[in-house]
Design a protein around this motif. Structure first.
Motif, PDB file in Angstrom:
ATOM      1  N   LYS A  47       1.654  13.085 -11.331  1.00 40.09           N
ATOM      2  CA  LYS A  47       1.935  12.360 -10.028  1.00 40.09           C
ATOM      3  C   LYS A  47       1.350  10.882 -10.065  1.00 40.09           C
ATOM      4  O   LYS A  47       0.490  10.663 -10.845  1.00 40.09           O
TER       5      LYS A  47
ATOM      6  N   THR B 128      -1.208   7.111  -6.438  1.00 45.43           N
ATOM      7  CA  THR B 128      -1.283   6.965  -4.918  1.00 45.43           C
ATOM      8  C   THR B 128      -1.276   8.340  -4.225  1.00 45.43           C
ATOM      9  O   THR B 128      -1.467   8.605  -3.114  1.00 45.43           O
ATOM     10  N   LYS B 129      -1.097   9.347  -5.132  1.00 50.17           N
ATOM     11  CA  LYS B 129      -0.765  10.679  -4.427  1.00 50.17           C
ATOM     12  C   LYS B 129      -2.015  11.658  -4.900  1.00 50.17           C
ATOM     13  O   LYS B 129      -2.006  12.818  -4.596  1.00 50.17           O
TER      14      LYS B 129
ATOM     15  N   HIS C 144      -5.513  10.980  -4.200  1.00 42.65           N
ATOM     16  CA  HIS C 144      -6.637  10.474  -3.898  1.00 42.65           C
ATOM     17  C   HIS C 144      -7.601  11.684  -3.697  1.00 42.65           C
ATOM     18  O   HIS C 144      -7.078  12.828  -3.202  1.00 42.65           O
TER      19      HIS C 144
ATOM     20  N   ARG D  31     -10.933  16.298 -11.554  1.00 45.69           N
ATOM     21  CA  ARG D  31     -10.523  14.901 -11.318  1.00 45.69           C
ATOM     22  C   ARG D  31     -10.817  14.093  -9.987  1.00 45.69           C
ATOM     23  O   ARG D  31     -11.036  14.682  -9.093  1.00 45.69           O
TER      24      ARG D  31
ATOM     25  N   ARG E   9      -8.714   4.529  -4.171  1.00 51.82           N
ATOM     26  CA  ARG E   9      -7.904   3.343  -3.895  1.00 51.82           C
ATOM     27  C   ARG E   9      -8.778   2.249  -4.524  1.00 51.82           C
ATOM     28  O   ARG E   9     -10.091   2.153  -4.128  1.00 51.82           O
ATOM     29  N   ILE E  10      -8.311   1.349  -5.375  1.00 49.33           N
ATOM     30  CA  ILE E  10      -9.233   0.149  -5.742  1.00 49.33           C
ATOM     31  C   ILE E  10      -9.057  -0.757  -4.946  1.00 49.33           C
ATOM     32  O   ILE E  10     -10.048  -1.216  -4.479  1.00 49.33           O
ATOM     33  N   ASN E  11      -7.781  -1.005  -4.350  1.00 49.19           N
ATOM     34  CA  ASN E  11      -7.638  -1.861  -3.313  1.00 49.19           C
ATOM     35  C   ASN E  11      -6.550  -1.549  -2.114  1.00 49.19           C
ATOM     36  O   ASN E  11      -5.979  -0.470  -2.653  1.00 49.19           O
ATOM     37  N   ASP E  12      -5.947  -2.330  -1.219  1.00 55.90           N
ATOM     38  CA  ASP E  12      -4.910  -1.519  -0.429  1.00 55.90           C
ATOM     39  C   ASP E  12      -3.678  -1.574  -1.416  1.00 55.90           C
ATOM     40  O   ASP E  12      -2.938  -0.253  -0.982  1.00 55.90           O
ATOM     41  N   ASN E  13      -3.590  -1.814  -2.620  1.00 56.28           N
ATOM     42  CA  ASN E  13      -2.200  -1.934  -3.349  1.00 56.28           C
ATOM     43  C   ASN E  13      -2.318  -1.021  -4.453  1.00 56.28           C
ATOM     44  O   ASN E  13      -1.459  -0.644  -4.998  1.00 56.28           O
TER      45      ASN E  13
ATOM     46  N   ASP F 234       5.487  -7.722  -3.470  1.00 55.74           N
ATOM     47  CA  ASP F 234       6.179  -7.022  -2.954  1.00 55.74           C
ATOM     48  C   ASP F 234       7.280  -6.218  -4.043  1.00 55.74           C
ATOM     49  O   ASP F 234       7.938  -5.268  -3.789  1.00 55.74           O
TER      50      ASP F 234
ATOM     51  N   GLN G 139       5.982  -3.064  -9.663  1.00 57.95           N
ATOM     52  CA  GLN G 139       5.177  -1.550  -9.623  1.00 57.95           C
ATOM     53  C   GLN G 139       4.424  -1.771 -10.888  1.00 57.95           C
ATOM     54  O   GLN G 139       5.209  -1.803 -11.940  1.00 57.95           O
TER      55      GLN G 139
ATOM     56  N   GLN H 160       7.526  -2.359 -13.356  1.00 61.65           N
ATOM     57  CA  GLN H 160       9.018  -2.439 -12.927  1.00 61.65           C
ATOM     58  C   GLN H 160       8.945  -3.496 -11.741  1.00 61.65           C
ATOM     59  O   GLN H 160       8.151  -3.836 -11.036  1.00 61.65           O
TER      60      GLN H 160
ATOM     61  N   ASP I  31      11.475  -5.412  -9.014  1.00 62.29           N
ATOM     62  CA  ASP I  31      12.984  -5.323  -8.379  1.00 62.29           C
ATOM     63  C   ASP I  31      13.265  -6.918  -7.981  1.00 62.29           C
ATOM     64  O   ASP I  31      12.798  -7.628  -7.290  1.00 62.29           O
TER      65      ASP I  31
END
Lengths: 687, 186
Positions: free
Chosen positions: A186, A189-190, A192, A211, A215-219, A261, A264, A309, A311
């Motif tokens: 996973k 982000t899934k 937490h 385990r 979150r380290i920060n918002d992103n 934006d 990833q 990755q 985009d």
């Protein structure tokens, strides 16, 4: 003795009917499952609408339909094992979870060794399967096979295991001859929050793991985990301890984040240390012509992976991946270490409206170091091997939402066999939303492993029935060529209803230049005590053909009941100058029925019935044949969630028999264990 | 033959025992993901206030567009049929592309990469529609509300700054159960 008083008669054809009869009988109890309500039970929706937002978010979800949607598109025999499937099967290792997949042959040799293959040619050193974990290739370059006891992760973090039966070489590359197993964990982000699991049982003596993710920060999110397992030994056929205990400790981390934006990023790594008990019986020239070695095989592994990755636009994205993977393996026969450095690039873009293109480049460096003993030598004992590859694939939409043609090829270059070309062509026809037909023709190759190219050994003596003692030796074949496969596949997927699906795959494989052992020379050595010396080498001297059927059905007759029968038929013929390989060393019939029930009061109950046909094991040096009987067994799991954060479960495995054997090793005499009935209890707490 | 019959019998016996033991005593505790999402979307509309200018009149409907998940769209149609939110009827359409975005009050975008990449384009539109998606980083990539599958449950993330920019008010009750994205640290 078994607690069910039956005789182990083997009538393989009857296995086909076990699933069908159970299936039909169950359908008598639940005739309403497929009736009128065509999209969703109105009562369910009315019930859900009455819940508050908070309560809605507390409900556990299943997503059968999502899996089906993805699978409908695939022009290959793909099967997906989800995180929920693994949990409900009670499997405590990745190898055991693979028993859920039709078309795979999964056999446990002892507590810590598995033989796993797709579409036949299985062995402890099965070498025609490509296994990846989050994009990292995990087969051992020494023999192109997988040490399954070193492939582990925090089981609850596995998102899914995608299994592609048949060649996947165009996209995945060398070794993807009979199939690809892609273990995907996973995203951070899934995951937490915290999760603690612990348990104990008769065979699973003790296991536990923790385990934590946040979150380290918002992103950007991360998770770290650590796990430990201690499995006790099984018994041998005489009822004595088989000395195959298994201890493992592993830790790891994963970071996922969005950089701006369009980017990833994933960084992940693991470190694992495994101690596996092993009882081997190498041959000697004194009666009883073998002696026993009991030892702990030590394995260590560490890996680190980066993936980015980007985009570019709606229709174009680029993925870059780099990883290093270091493995050490120590047993009395062999000590080796290899470092793998792997870089790959993939670019997806849309060309005009009808072409979805994907192309890529790959470079792989394997640095190995073998410590030569008195009996085993690798020449040279350390080597750097480079592998370069490129691939391109075009997904052509011939008729929108109806007909697609996928054509592509991979070109690889390696030192020992030069350039290898692995093309494939696939066609998918979707005449209706509920029906998909696909067909494929592909070529795949397996390059010779380090062992086949450079491995030499001497064994003292076997064959007590011969007049003279025999000394056996194995000499590497540096000019060995790649094994080749031409595969023809046909598949049909049928979704008459959201709660019912059928997935059928047929295949015909033609193998050429298969690597099997060839006696190269035999000499009588007269002095001081006369003996016969036989040298064996490996040659591309076998051709084979195989064909088979793989069927998977998924049915939800009621909202709280899911039934999944599978059936696999496999047949194989081989022609060889000298080698007796690939004859009857596979189960012709396999079937299983998994039943998952969501009961009242947060209880879940799962039953998993399996039948595996008989097979023949053959020691490739002594030609000694051992028959392994067919077996039928089932596992059961009962779990209870007294609160949303706490789950208690009890699992019984191999319940029908006190013990049974599943496979015989064909190479080096690792003693065969009996797979015993076992029970374990588990507590899982999330916070 | 006896062997197989006994196994079948034993297996079915256990199965039937549990099946009859469980029949319809209480609601299933494991539900399809799309069902939950559809009902959640319906419920959350109770906690959203759109600017008056986004409606043509008092009896104007709330228009919901679903992109990339036909099944969820069909379920949502069932869920909202004959329902009123803030005195308005709800009209759901299932689309394959993002034409005429400004015609909608709520757009659900399923995890389709192509659609997610269009979020930039969506943000630049000068009209008040709420974007809801199920891609893990949806609210980071320009969406307003994410319904993220977190292990076995759905988790909600809200990009409050973007909601404000779009002129949409989100009730504090909804904000309380969500993770807020883009909130500046004190």
């Amino acid at each position: 003795m078994s607690w069910i008083p039956f005789n182990h008669k083997k009538n393989p054809l009857l296995c086909v009917f076990i699933t069908l009869i159970a299936f039909l009988l169950l359908s008598l109890f639940f005739p309403l499952g497929l009736q009128a309500d065509d999209i969703d039970n109105k009562n369910d929706l009315e019930y859900l609408k009455k819940l508050s937002l908070e309560k809605l978010l507390e409900i556990e979800v299943t997503s059968v339909s999502k899996k089906e949607e993805k699978m409908t598109d695939a022009a290959a025999a793909i099967f997906v094992v989800t995180s929920d499937d693994i949990c409900r099967s009670g499997a405590t290792s990745i190898a055991d979870a693979l028993r859920l997949v039709p078309g795979l042959q999964v056999a446990q040799l002892n507590s810590n060794i598995w033989a796993i293959s797709a579409r036949g040619m299985n062995s402890r050193f099965a070498n025609k399967l490509l296994v990846l974990m989050d994009g990292r290739i995990v087969y051992s370059p020494s023999f192109s096979g997988v040490f399954w006891n070193v492939q582990d992760t925090f089981m609850d973090d596995i998102d899914r295991i995608e299994v592609i039966r048949g060649p996947g070489a165009t996209l995945w590359g060398a070794n993807a001859v009979n199939g690809v197993i892609n273990i995907i964990t996973k995203s951070a982000t899934k995951t937490h929050g915290g999760l603690i699991t612990t348990g104990m049982g008769t065979h699973e003596k003790y296991f536990g793991g923790i385990r934590y993710g946040n979150r380290i920060n918002d992103n950007i999110s991360f998770r770290i985990y650590s796990k430990y397992l201690d499995r006790s030994h099984f018994i041998d056929s005489s009822g004595n301890a088989a000395h195959d205990d298994w201890d493992s400790i592993q830790s790891g981390f994963r970071i996922d984040g969005a950089l701006g934006d369009a980017n990833q990023l994933t960084i992940q790594g693991d470190i694992i240390e495994v101690m596996s008990g092993q009882l081997s019986t190498p041959p000697t020239n004194e009666p009883p012509y073998y002696y026993s070695i009991i030892e702990d095989v030590k394995s260590k592994g560490k890996n680190l992976l980066f993936r980015l990755q980007h985009d570019f636009s709606n229709d174009s994205s680029l993925s870059l991946q780099f990883y290093m993977d270091i493995t050490e393996y120590n047993e009395s026969l062999a000590h080796f270490k290899y470092d793998v450095y792997d870089f790959s690039l993939e670019h997806y873009f849309q060309l005009a409206k009808r072409h979805e293109m994907i192309w890529g480049l790959g470079a792989r460096l394997i640095k190995d170091d073998f410590s030569n003993g008195t009996r085993v030598t690798f020449t040279p004992d350390s080597r750097n091997e480079e592998l370069f590859s490129t691939f391109i694939q075009d997904n052509i939409i011939l008729i929108k939402d109806c007909l697609r043609f996928i054509i592509g090829t991979k070109i690889e270059h390696n030192k020992s066999t030069g350039y290898e070309i692995q093309p494939s062509g696939r066609l998918t026809w979707t005449p209706h939303n509920n029906h998909t037909l696909w067909g494929a023709v592909s070529r795949a190759v397996r390059m010779p492993s380090r062992g086949e190219n450079t491995f030499n050994f001497d064994l003292d003596s076997i064959l007590p029935e011969s007049i003279l003692p025999v000394k056996l030796g194995f000499i590497a074949n540096q000019s060995m060529d790649s094994e080749e496969l031409l595969a023809y596949e046909l598949g049909y997927r049928f979704y008459p209803h959201r709660k019912f699906s059928v997935d059928l795959a047929l295949f015909y494989n033609e193998y050429e230049k298969l690597g099997t052992l060839v006696p190269s020379e035999s000499t009588i050595i007269p002095d001081p005590d006369p003996y016969l010396q036989i040298f064996t080498t490996v040659g591309n001297n076998t051709t084979a053909e195989s064909y088979g059927i793989e069927l998977a059905v998924d049915w939800l007759p009621l909202n709280w009941l899911r039934l999944r029968p599978t059936y696999t038929f496999l047949s194989m013929n081989s022609e060889s100058n000298n080698s007796p390989m690939f004859k009857d060393d596979f189960p012709r019939h396999q079937c299983s029925l998994m039943s998952s029930m969501d009961l009242p009061c947060n209880l879940k109950f799962d039953l998993w019935l399996r039948f595996v046909d008989k097979l023949t094991g053959r020691n490739i040096f002594s030609s000694q044949i051992t028959n392994v009987s067919s077996y039928t067994t089932f596992d059961a799991r009962l779990s209870w969630k007294p609160s949303p954060d706490l789950e208690l479960s009890i699992v019984g495995q191999n319940l029908l028999d006190r013990h049974h054997s599943e496979f015989v090793t064909e190479f080096f005499s690792v003693a065969r264990s009996e797979i015993e009935r076992s029970v374990y209890g588990k507590i899982q707490w999330s916070f | 033959m006896i062997f197989n019959k006994k196994i079948i019998f034993l297996f079915i016996l256990i199965q039937v025992f549990f099946c009859f033991g469980s029949h319809d005593y209480c609601q299933a505790n494991s539900v399809q993901e799309d069902q939950i999402k559809a009902v959640f979307i319906f419920n959350l509309m109770n906690f959203i206030t759109w600017p008056d200018s986004s409606f043509s009149g008092k009896n104007d409907t709330i228009k919901v567009g679903v992109i990339g998940n036909h099944q969820l769209g069909t379920i949502l149609k069932k869920v909202v049929s004959e329902e009123l939110i803030q005195g308005r009827r709800i009209k759901t359409t299932v689309n394959e592309d993002l034409l005429n975005l400004c015609d909608y009050h709520l757009i659900f975008i399923s995890s389709t990469k192509k659609m997610i990449r269009n979020l930039k384009q969506i943000r630049n539109k000068d009209c008040s529609f709420l974007t809801v998606g199920d891609e893990p980083a949806f609210a980071h990539k320009g969406g307003i509300i994410s319904l993220v599958r977190d292990d076995k449950r759905i988790r909600v993330e809200i990009n409050a700054a973007l909601a404000k920019k779009a002129g949409i008010k989100i009730s504090s009750k909804l904000m309380r159960i969500a993770t807020i994205i883009g909130r500046k640290k004190p």
